[in-house]
Motif scaffolding. Structure first.
Motif, PDB file in Angstrom:
ATOM      1  N   VAL A 182      -2.514  16.277   5.470  1.00  0.00           N
ATOM      2  CA  VAL A 182      -1.334  15.659   5.620  1.00  0.00           C
ATOM      3  C   VAL A 182      -0.211  16.213   5.059  1.00  0.00           C
ATOM      4  O   VAL A 182      -0.334  16.405   3.921  1.00  0.00           O
ATOM      5  N   LEU A 183       0.786  16.644   5.644  1.00  0.00           N
ATOM      6  CA  LEU A 183       2.235  17.033   5.387  1.00  0.00           C
ATOM      7  C   LEU A 183       3.396  16.237   5.264  1.00  0.00           C
ATOM      8  O   LEU A 183       3.035  15.032   5.687  1.00  0.00           O
ATOM      9  N   ASP A 184       4.412  16.673   4.835  1.00  0.00           N
ATOM     10  CA  ASP A 184       5.765  15.995   4.790  1.00  0.00           C
ATOM     11  C   ASP A 184       5.915  14.456   4.298  1.00  0.00           C
ATOM     12  O   ASP A 184       5.932  13.758   4.994  1.00  0.00           O
ATOM     13  N   TRP A 185       5.611  14.575   2.969  1.00  0.00           N
ATOM     14  CA  TRP A 185       5.253  13.175   2.478  1.00  0.00           C
ATOM     15  C   TRP A 185       6.927  12.902   1.853  1.00  0.00           C
ATOM     16  O   TRP A 185       6.892  11.799   1.018  1.00  0.00           O
ATOM     17  N   GLU A 186       8.077  13.327   2.049  1.00  0.00           N
ATOM     18  CA  GLU A 186       9.102  12.881   1.670  1.00  0.00           C
ATOM     19  C   GLU A 186       9.658  11.637   1.965  1.00  0.00           C
ATOM     20  O   GLU A 186      10.457  11.010   1.102  1.00  0.00           O
TER      21      GLU A 186
ATOM     22  N   ARG B  67       0.689  -1.303   0.034  1.00  0.00           N
ATOM     23  CA  ARG B  67      -0.030   0.021  -0.093  1.00  0.00           C
ATOM     24  C   ARG B  67       0.974   1.209  -0.028  1.00  0.00           C
ATOM     25  O   ARG B  67       2.175   1.373   0.184  1.00  0.00           O
ATOM     26  N   LEU B  68       0.293   2.490  -0.094  1.00  0.00           N
ATOM     27  CA  LEU B  68       1.068   3.688  -0.054  1.00  0.00           C
ATOM     28  C   LEU B  68       1.056   3.970   1.385  1.00  0.00           C
ATOM     29  O   LEU B  68       0.106   3.863   2.135  1.00  0.00           O
ATOM     30  N   VAL B  69       2.295   4.038   1.857  1.00  0.00           N
ATOM     31  CA  VAL B  69       2.591   4.366   3.396  1.00  0.00           C
ATOM     32  C   VAL B  69       3.197   5.999   3.478  1.00  0.00           C
ATOM     33  O   VAL B  69       4.017   6.243   2.568  1.00  0.00           O
ATOM     34  N   HIS B  70       2.849   6.659   4.399  1.00  0.00           N
ATOM     35  CA  HIS B  70       3.349   7.825   4.320  1.00  0.00           C
ATOM     36  C   HIS B  70       4.733   8.110   5.060  1.00  0.00           C
ATOM     37  O   HIS B  70       5.548   8.802   4.585  1.00  0.00           O
ATOM     38  N   GLY B  71       5.116   7.225   5.879  1.00  0.00           N
ATOM     39  CA  GLY B  71       6.471   7.015   6.358  1.00  0.00           C
ATOM     40  C   GLY B  71       6.787   7.873   7.312  1.00  0.00           C
ATOM     41  O   GLY B  71       7.898   7.693   8.211  1.00  0.00           O
ATOM     42  N   ASP B  72       6.063   9.241   7.834  1.00  0.00           N
ATOM     43  CA  ASP B  72       6.628   9.945   8.776  1.00  0.00           C
ATOM     44  C   ASP B  72       5.345  10.432   9.387  1.00  0.00           C
ATOM     45  O   ASP B  72       5.177  11.901   9.749  1.00  0.00           O
ATOM     46  N   PHE B  73       4.227   9.709   9.729  1.00  0.00           N
ATOM     47  CA  PHE B  73       2.817  10.176  10.166  1.00  0.00           C
ATOM     48  C   PHE B  73       2.723  10.290  11.517  1.00  0.00           C
ATOM     49  O   PHE B  73       2.811   9.250  12.462  1.00  0.00           O
ATOM     50  N   HIS B  74       2.907  11.664  12.058  1.00  0.00           N
ATOM     51  CA  HIS B  74       2.684  12.062  13.348  1.00  0.00           C
ATOM     52  C   HIS B  74       2.233  13.257  13.591  1.00  0.00           C
ATOM     53  O   HIS B  74       1.624  13.877  12.598  1.00  0.00           O
ATOM     54  N   ILE B  75       1.890  13.680  14.815  1.00  0.00           N
ATOM     55  CA  ILE B  75       0.834  15.012  15.089  1.00  0.00           C
ATOM     56  C   ILE B  75       1.377  16.157  14.383  1.00  0.00           C
ATOM     57  O   ILE B  75       0.592  17.027  14.193  1.00  0.00           O
TER      58      ILE B  75
END
Length: 341
Positions: free
Chosen positions: A223-227, A200-208
């Protein structure tokens, strides 16, 4: 414009007008966010605002901080249920700046990266934000990769092996001292990787601090910061979220751990909500929580190294200490041990 590193203001104005963005030469520039990675700036002209992103200054780890790739992901998600800002333009013209620049929509919402913003929410609103974060993460994991054109974003090979290879390499490039437990955990994670049932697509850095909130609805607005986004096991994403989420008395990756305020869920609640929402395997999640702690420790070490190399990369949120890195590694050992890894 002089506050944006390495930027030629006249060339930037030419580029923006040529791409229909029309940012005036006298635009006001403010560094925003407390992020430790890509540099983010708010551009303001009267009541019109844009956001500009660029990589950190200095020597970067290979594959890290790719704002052009990040813009591709955001563009692909623009018409999906995943809430993201729209991309206005991507600049790779070295006459403008030696590093790529991305100009995107300014989202009218609140970042919970400071105590007053989080304290302005009621206990019930904080509880709702926590549930919305889990629902948003599950929505990311429901994206149809073929439909949005992201099926070729990354390899479809087993994600655990890919993550271990990548972050072990990052550790070797950013380490400033030996921590034998990091290498020991790498071997253990390789030996106990759970079977991957889906990609699946994973964001990789998902936090508040990487989401923006609509206070009125007490829900995620963007949702920001998708690098660090890639294709892989969705349980890795919630594992990373748990790794970032603080607990009383534990290591704090943020100078303002707002998640400890009353109403925000604890790690156990986040995990249970995600499993209930998605029906995925809780035992496999324990593996990814431990690996997430290991990965976050390596990320923290990378931040230390970048700031050591170039002080302009220091963010408002401060810099993790060696104690934080050590504690994250110890926590990874503990969670791994409890999971039988």
């Amino acid at each position: 414009m002089a506050t944006i590193p390495e930027l030629d203001p006249a060339e930037f104005g030419r580029w923006s007008r040529g791409n229909g963005i029309d940012i005036p030469d006298d635009v006001a520039v403010t560094r925003v966010g407390i992020g430790q990675s890509n540099l983010t700036y708010l551009l303001t002209a009267g009541d019109v605002r844009w956001v500009l992103r660029r990589p950190p200054v200095g020597n970067l780890l290979a594959s890290a901080h790719d704002v052009v790739r990040e813009a591709r992901i955001l563009s692909a998600l623009a018409d999906t249920p995943v809430p993201v800002p729209r991309i206005h333009g991507v600049c790779t013209d070295t006459a403008v700046a030696p590093a790529p620049l991305v100009v995107m929509e300014f989202v009218e919402a609140v970042a919970l990266d400071n105590l007053p913003a989080a304290e302005a929410l009621t206990v019930e609103q904080r509880r709702s934000v926590g549930k919305s974060m889990i629902d948003t993460l599950a929505t990311i994991h429901e994206v149809d990769l073929e439909a949005v054109g992201l099926s070729d974003l990354a390899s479809h090979k087993p994600y655990a092996a890919r993550q271990l290879k990548r972050w072990s390499s990052q550790w070797e490039k950013s380490r400033t001292r030996d921590i034998p437990a990091v290498d020991d955990l790498t071997r253990r994670f390789l030996a106990h990787a759970p079977e991957q049932h889906e990609t699946r697509l994973v964001h990789g850095d998902f936090h508040i601090r990487n989401v923006m909130i609509d206070p009125a609805a007490a829900s995620v607005r963007a949702v920001l910061d998708w690098e660090l986004s890639t294709l892989g096991d969705p349980l890795a994403d919630i594992g990373s979220t748990l790794a970032y989420w603080p607990a009383p008395g534990g290591p704090q990756l943020s100078a303002v751990p707002v998640e400890l305020l009353d109403g925000f869920p604890d790690r156990a609640t986040l995990a249970a909500d995600y499993i209930e929402r998605t029906g995925r395997d809780p035992q496999a999640l324990a593996y990814w929580h431990a690996l997430g702690l290991w990965k976050v420790a390596i990320i923290a070490q990378g931040i230390l190294k970048r700031v050591e190399d170039n002080a302009s990369n220091r963010a408002a949120g401060g810099v993790p200490t060696t104690t934080v890195v050590d504690t994250l590694v110890e926590m990874a050992q503990s969670v791994a041990g409890e999971a039988g890894i």
